[in-house]
Design a protein around this motif. Structure first.
Motif, PDB file in Angstrom:
ATOM      1  N   ASP A  38       0.862  -1.165   0.000  1.00 42.65           N
ATOM      2  CA  ASP A  38       0.000   0.000   0.000  1.00 42.65           C
ATOM      3  C   ASP A  38       0.915   1.236   0.000  1.00 42.65           C
ATOM      4  N   THR A  40       0.054   4.964   1.050  1.00 39.18           N
ATOM      5  CA  THR A  40      -0.047   5.908   2.167  1.00 39.18           C
ATOM      6  C   THR A  40       0.027   5.203   3.525  1.00 39.18           C
ATOM      7  N   GLY A  41       1.004   5.575   4.324  1.00 44.27           N
ATOM      8  CA  GLY A  41       1.125   4.981   5.656  1.00 44.27           C
ATOM      9  C   GLY A  41       1.939   3.706   5.689  1.00 44.27           C
ATOM     10  N   THR A  42       2.219   3.164   4.487  1.00 40.89           N
ATOM     11  CA  THR A  42       3.040   1.952   4.406  1.00 40.89           C
ATOM     12  C   THR A  42       4.397   2.320   3.821  1.00 40.89           C
ATOM     13  N   ASP A 232      -1.637  -0.852   6.133  1.00 43.90           N
ATOM     14  CA  ASP A 232      -1.876  -0.290   7.467  1.00 43.90           C
ATOM     15  C   ASP A 232      -3.328   0.102   7.708  1.00 43.90           C
ATOM     16  N   GLY A 233      -4.089   0.257   6.634  1.00 47.93           N
ATOM     17  CA  GLY A 233      -5.407   0.885   6.776  1.00 47.93           C
ATOM     18  C   GLY A 233      -6.559  -0.088   6.917  1.00 47.93           C
ATOM     19  N   ASP A 236      -7.186  -1.768   3.788  1.00 44.61           N
ATOM     20  CA  ASP A 236      -6.270  -2.836   3.388  1.00 44.61           C
ATOM     21  C   ASP A 236      -6.663  -4.191   3.956  1.00 44.61           C
TER      22      ASP A 236
END
Ligand code: ADP
Ligand code: MG
Length: 287
Positions: A38, A40-42, A232-233, A236
């Motif tokens: 992923d 964003t955030g990963t 992370d989301g 996901d």
């Protein structure tokens, strides 16, 4: 596989901050030949900041007031930006998140739309000459959102997220271990390509709706690959569950951690090639 060597393997993982939910996951990690990440955030820190805003003060006030209703990291960035500018946020009468596209809100009988091209097309908003400006931000790896008030285009807000420092090395190590590395994101193609380039990924699947992420993992599996999915989301979670191995970022959501087979502590991406190496060492020792 002897229970003892599996225990040594998962123990070695735990020492390094790699939490395998069960010993059987070591064997399946050993078999992986593709890793889907992923964005964003990963790959990125997931803490975006507003870099550009074109619009008047009233538009900024409506924009930030509307985004107050959203939990998206993009929204947090916009609210922080307005707060820094000491803009007072207004009451939101109605709020609607449109997954993968943006948001819609009503503020003192004004209709506010914030989001991507598709959102504006769906609401027949003419964005005039904004396209070139959008492209300029996107080639820089920024996420640019269009703003409309009562059906009229009012400006653009662009947000940038930074890649994690160790992301390029982690991706290189995965490639050296012989794994195919793919980025999966809801963001637009151009922004995704710019970020992918910064970290050394050449395969990008962009503009994927949240509910389509799992389907994309399935498609790769149908090509005969054993897929590790990293995310992370909340978005996901279904993809983490369907993957041969789901890897959750420890700093991510509880839902993602629940759905995954492995959690890496602190969101350190170098732990992903480390997990692969531990699995190889363990399984090769057994055989
Ligand atoms: P990502 O995988 O990057 O988290 P999402 O599927 O959540 O992507 O969002 C895809 C796109 O939808 C964003 O790039 C943005 O254009 C738009 N979007 C999502 N949430 C918001 C929001 N709160 N405000 C404005 N636009 C948004
Ligand atoms: Mg994410």
């Amino acid at each position: 596989a002897t229970p003892t060597s599996i225990m040594v393997g998962t123990g070695k993982g735990a020492e390094n901050g790699i939490l395998f939910k069960g010993g059987e996951h070591l064997e399946r990690t050993h078999a992986l030949n593709a890793i889907v990440l992923d964005k964003t955030g990963t790959i990125t820190k997931g803490k975006p900041e507003v870099t550009n805003f074109t619009g008047d003060d009233e538009t900024l006030q409506l924009l930030a007031s509307a985004e107050k209703g959203s939990e998206h990291p993009l929204a947090e960035a916009i609210v922080a930006y307005a707060t820094e500018k000491e803009i007072e946020l207004g009451e939101v009468d109605d709020f609607n998140a449109i997954p993968g596209h943006g948001i819609e809100a009503t503020i003192s009988s004004n209709n506010i739309l914030v989001g991507n091209r598709k959102l504006m097309q769906d609401h027949q908003v003419d964005v005039g000459s904004a396209e070139q400006e959008l492209i300029d931000y996107e080639v820089d790896g920024k996420t640019a959102m269009l703003i409309a008030v009562d059906g009229k285009y009012r400006g653009i807000v662009a947000v940038a997220d930074t890649i994690k420092e160790t992301a390029p090395q982690a991706i290189r190590e995965l490639q050296e271990e012989g794994l195919e590395v793919i980025m999966l994101t809801g963001d637009n193609e151009r922004t995704a390509q710019a970020i992918a380039k910064q970290v050394g990924i050449d395969q990008v699947i962009a503009q994927v709706l949240p509910e389509e992420k799992a389907d994309k993992v399935k498609e790769i599996q149908l090509q005969g690959k054993k897929v590790g999915m990293v995310g992370d989301g909340v978005n996901d979670a279904p993809a983490l569950a369907i993957a041969d191995i789901g890897i959750a970022i420890g700093t991510g959501t509880e839902v993602a951690i629940e759905a995954a087979d492995i959690t890496i502590l602190g969101g350190e991406l170098l732990l992903i090639p480390k997990a692969i190496k531990i699995s190889h060492a363990t399984i090769r020792n057994i055989r």
